[in-house]
Motif scaffolding. Structure first.
Motif, PDB file in Angstrom:
ATOM      1  N   UNK A  99       0.974  -1.153   0.070  1.00  0.00           N
ATOM      2  CA  UNK A  99       0.089  -0.139   0.103  1.00  0.00           C
ATOM      3  C   UNK A  99       0.932   1.159  -0.065  1.00  0.00           C
TER       4      UNK A  99
ATOM      5  N   UNK B 282      -9.067  11.613   1.201  1.00  0.00           N
ATOM      6  CA  UNK B 282      -8.942  12.968   0.612  1.00  0.00           C
ATOM      7  C   UNK B 282      -7.547  13.121   0.017  1.00  0.00           C
ATOM      8  N   UNK B 283      -6.553  12.394   0.919  1.00  0.00           N
ATOM      9  CA  UNK B 283      -5.387  12.461   0.447  1.00  0.00           C
ATOM     10  C   UNK B 283      -5.009  11.876  -0.973  1.00  0.00           C
TER      11      UNK B 283
ATOM     12  N   UNK C  71      -9.505  10.919   5.901  1.00  0.00           N
ATOM     13  CA  UNK C  71      -8.157  11.499   5.459  1.00  0.00           C
ATOM     14  C   UNK C  71      -7.401  10.830   4.496  1.00  0.00           C
ATOM     15  N   UNK C  72      -7.369   9.487   4.407  1.00  0.00           N
ATOM     16  CA  UNK C  72      -6.750   8.703   3.247  1.00  0.00           C
ATOM     17  C   UNK C  72      -7.582   9.059   1.922  1.00  0.00           C
TER      18      UNK C  72
ATOM     19  N   UNK D  90       0.208   8.688   1.051  1.00  0.00           N
ATOM     20  CA  UNK D  90       0.761   9.853   1.261  1.00  0.00           C
ATOM     21  C   UNK D  90      -0.112  10.654   2.263  1.00  0.00           C
ATOM     22  N   UNK D  91       0.707  11.846   2.857  1.00  0.00           N
ATOM     23  CA  UNK D  91      -0.284  12.616   3.624  1.00  0.00           C
ATOM     24  C   UNK D  91      -0.833  13.692   2.867  1.00  0.00           C
ATOM     25  N   UNK D  92      -1.783  14.604   3.632  1.00  0.00           N
ATOM     26  CA  UNK D  92      -2.617  15.528   3.051  1.00  0.00           C
ATOM     27  C   UNK D  92      -1.713  16.431   2.184  1.00  0.00           C
TER      28      UNK D  92
ATOM     29  N   UNK E 136      -4.118   9.498  -6.431  1.00  0.00           N
ATOM     30  CA  UNK E 136      -3.720   8.056  -6.491  1.00  0.00           C
ATOM     31  C   UNK E 136      -5.055   7.351  -5.691  1.00  0.00           C
ATOM     32  N   UNK E 137      -4.629   6.006  -5.809  1.00  0.00           N
ATOM     33  CA  UNK E 137      -5.760   5.102  -5.370  1.00  0.00           C
ATOM     34  C   UNK E 137      -6.008   5.064  -3.913  1.00  0.00           C
TER      35      UNK E 137
ATOM     36  N   UNK F 181      -6.343   3.728  -0.227  1.00  0.00           N
ATOM     37  CA  UNK F 181      -6.237   2.509   0.073  1.00  0.00           C
ATOM     38  C   UNK F 181      -7.345   2.067   1.278  1.00  0.00           C
TER      39      UNK F 181
ATOM     40  N   UNK G  40      -9.484  -1.169   1.330  1.00  0.00           N
ATOM     41  CA  UNK G  40      -9.817  -2.477   0.740  1.00  0.00           C
ATOM     42  C   UNK G  40     -11.261  -3.067   0.953  1.00  0.00           C
ATOM     43  N   UNK G  41     -11.855  -3.605   0.262  1.00  0.00           N
ATOM     44  CA  UNK G  41     -13.124  -3.996   0.342  1.00  0.00           C
ATOM     45  C   UNK G  41     -13.246  -5.640   0.866  1.00  0.00           C
TER      46      UNK G  41
ATOM     47  N   UNK H  49      -9.264  -8.248  -4.361  1.00  0.00           N
ATOM     48  CA  UNK H  49      -8.402  -7.266  -4.791  1.00  0.00           C
ATOM     49  C   UNK H  49      -7.124  -8.137  -5.123  1.00  0.00           C
TER      50      UNK H  49
END
Ligand code: SF4
Ligand code: SF4
Ligand code: SF4
Lengths: 386, 282
Positions: free
Chosen positions: A289, B175-176, B172-173, A292-294, B182-183, B185, B187-188, A312
């Motif tokens: 995985x 939004x980032x 936050x993930x 990256x941070x905001x 980027x994709x 993270x 997971x489903x 996945x």
């Protein structure tokens, strides 16, 4: 107990519970972090041990498909249970591990590999099936062009203290997989706990590293009666094993039954939850995985456990190769018992029974294999569909 | 850093004012974030408010253009990223969501209401007029739809973030990920995977506690099992969930048919797998 591995190794010795305590102290002095079985949340898990008192003293376990319960044994045994939901792989192949991080710097990105030095572990209480699991994972992580440096560092630095099983669970099937209950090789020290006639431990060194502890702690050789009793302990355990897998020709059996109706039947029960693969001591799949941070100034790459039961895991552009539960279950079973042989020259299953106990709907690999064998579609399997 | 690109002409919002033109000399335009509320409890938006430390770190990098829970100041669209909370339960909402879609380059739905219809989707199995008569003094003033439906039943959704409420770290993930192209993270897979990654002992296997973890979408970090409770399915079904296969085991762990109906009849009753299992018991 069998003859020790090499003439340069000391003869088996006898330890008391007090010697076991001193052994833990010596381990710490030698810079080892002892990890092993301990009670937590209604199960026996693996964690750091400070002394023999952290072991599940006097506890045993009962297991069946989809169920695990602790039981008081009514004695003071240190190793009177079998394997629980965790395995040594959590130390060698941690559930999550940072591989590298990157920061935005003048003129580009600055990459930092993750370079934690693992502790020197002493794995306490490694069972026969588990010793084999370590050797099976060695093939995935150490052989070939892409060895895993972290796995190697842990594996080479750690001391393996094995235990001959004095009891088995209803889910164990090591004997039919040729992995237990007796520990044969691949340990530094092997213990057999004797309970009849007072608690004591027959200790055998399997390596020079293990021999050092034998020499330091007790020069006292084990008496022939103690060795005979130790041999009886494993024999009695072997006689209690109820589950088994018919070992012959599993690889071929599975290869010619890829269209067996049993796959759909098991898929109707399977949750594709991945528990079986995560508790399995030989499963080695992971994913990475990137985070990256905001601010976008810092990024990291993490590796974490994955499983062939997740959607996945087989996702390529356009979709997942194994979308159905049927194809995922079939992948798991045919890999473990069949194609693992092609890939690594060994079975991917060591018969520990974890996947049976910890499957939330009690799916049993031995039963699935037996069902396929009972209705073998024959050599030209795909065409012989009933 | 990847900046939000301008929308392609094809997707350019029709009714919104054009975004300010960028000249070679001007600073890059800040990505605009909007938050919209439909039928919901506001809990998911509060998760965003709860991200204040993380948001402060990017205060100069994104513009919060429309977020009523936080500020009354409203900046006109179009928006680079719209977070949508809540389900569609009124004719007015059904129109309003079209407008939100038109002014948003990316539209991300957050929470069980927006992604599955929420607890209010229980109305889909009942007579709404009867509810209205029972609850309101003057039912004639109530203009409501017979169903509560997820946003994706009305407009194209770019990403769905599940949970009741959503997990702040996952928000936050997302939004980032959207800000940096980027994709995410997210997971489903099952909640079981999160339990095993945390080293939790399985509450179903080791304690006989009924647990929806095997059929439930990960994302909470396995909070309930970490506190010795079974999973309640707040994140809705995982991909290809198989509740029928779990049924005999929930029974063995003490849930009768009525209880099974109830555990699947909560915040995510509007999602197919849970809906089927809810209806199968009843
Ligand atoms: S499978 Fe065999 S070696 Fe493994 S714990 Fe059970 S009895 Fe011991
Ligand atoms: S497949 Fe099951 S029994 Fe075999 S090693 Fe893995 S967890 Fe143990
Ligand atoms: S076999 Fe059992 S543990 Fe494995 S994915 Fe299926 S339901 Fe889960």
């Amino acid at each position: 107990m069998s003859k020790h591995a090499s003439p340069t190794l000391p003869a088996p010795v006898l330890w008391t519970r007090g010697d076991m305590d001193r052994f833990f102290e010596t381990l710490r002095k030698e810079g080892y972090q002892p990890v092993g079985p301990t009670l937590r949340d209604g199960a026996i898990v693996y964690d750091t041990l400070s002394s023999t008192r952290d072991l599940p003293v006097g506890w045993g376990d009962e297991q069946e498909p989809g169920a695990y319960r602790l039981r008081k044994r009514g004695d003071e045994a240190l190793f009177g249970y079998v394997v629980g939901p965790q395995s040594w792989k959590q130390y060698l192949f941690p559930p999550r591990r940072k591989l590298w991080s990157a920061d935005r710097a003048a003129g580009g990105l600055e990459f930092k590999p993750s370079a934690e030095a693992p502790p020197k572990y002493a794995f306490i209480g490694v069972r026969g099936c588990e010793l084999h699991a370590l050797q099976v994972q060695d093939k995935a992580f150490l052989e070939g062009p892409y060895a895993d440096p972290y796995y190697r560092a842990v594996r080479e630095g750690s001391l393996v203290v094995a235990v001959n099983c004095g009891t088995s669970a209803a889910t164990c099937f090591c004997a039919s997989m040729g992995t237990g209950p007796k520990v044969e090789r691949g340990f530094d020290l092997a213990l057999t706990e004797l309970l009849d006639g007072g608690q004591r431990f027959v200790v055998e060194a399997g390596s020079a590293r293990g021999a050092k502890f034998v020499d330091e702690l007790s020069p006292q050789a084990a008496a022939p009666e103690d060795l005979a009793e130790a041999a009886r302990v494993v024999e009695r355990t072997a006689a209690t094993l109820r589950r088994k897998v018919e070992p012959g020709g599993l690889r071929e059996l599975l290869a010619r039954n890829l269209e067996h109706p049993r796959w759909d039947e098991v898929a109707s029960r399977c949750q594709t939850c991945a528990n079986c693969t995560l508790v399995c001591p030989t499963c080695f799949c992971s994913t990475v995985e990137d985070v990256s941070d905001l601010t976008g100034e810092h990024a990291e790459r993490w590796r974490r456990w994955d499983s062939c039961f997740t959607f996945d895991h087989s996702y390529l552009h356009g979709g997942a190769v194994r979308a159905s539960a049927m194809s995922r279950y079939r992948q798991w079973l045919t890999h473990k018992f069949g194609t693992w042989h092609d890939q690594f020259g060994v079975s991917g299953c060591v018969g520990c029974g974890r996947c049976i106990s910890w499957c939330p709907v009690g799916i049993d690999v031995t039963e699935e294999l037996a069902a396929i064998r009972a209705n073998d579609l024959g050599k030209d399997g795909e065409h012989a569909h009933p | 850093m990847a900046r939000a690109r301008k929308a392609s002409p094809k997707k350019a919002p029709r009714r919104a004012k054009p975004a300010p033109k960028r000249t070679a000399a001007s600073a890059p335009r800040l990505p605009k974030l909007a938050v919209w509320k439909f039928a919901s409890c506001d809990g998911c938006q509060l998760s965003l408010l709860d991200c204040e430390d993380e948001l402060l770190a990017v205060a100069g990098k994104i513009q919060i253009a429309n977020f009523m829970e936080a500020t009354r100041a409203v900046v006109d669209g179009p928006y680079d990223l719209s977070l949508v909370e809540g389900s569609i339960t009124t004719p007015h909402d059904a129109e309003r969501i079209q407008e939100v879609r038109r002014t948003s380059k990316f539209l991300v739905t957050i929470g069980a209401c927006a992604t599955a219809g929420g607890i209010q989707a229980l109305r889909n199995f009942a007579d709404v007029e009867e509810f209205t008569r029972a609850v309101y003094a003057t039912p004639a003033y109530i203009s409501t739809l017979k169903t509560s439906t997820p946003i994706a039943a009305h407009v194209r959704v770019d990403y769905e973030l599940r949970g009741c409420p959503i997990n702040k770290a996952q928000l936050v993930e997302v939004l980032s990920a959207f800000l940096h192209r980027r994709r995410p993270n997210v997971p489903d897979q099952s909640v079981c995977v999160e339990c095993k990654l945390r080293g939790n002992v399985c509450v179903a296997v080791a304690h006989g506690t009924p647990c929806l973890g095997p059929v439930t979408h990960a994302g909470c970090g396995a909070i309930c099992p970490s506190f010795d409770r079974g999973c309640y399915g707040c994140y809705g079904p995982k991909e290809r969930a198989n509740p029928a296969g779990l049924r005999p085991w929930l029974g063995r762990h003490g849930l009768d048919a009525g209880a099974v109906r109830r555990v699947f009849g909560t915040f995510n009753v509007g999602s197919d797998a849970f809906k089927q299992e809810h209806e199968a018991h009843g």
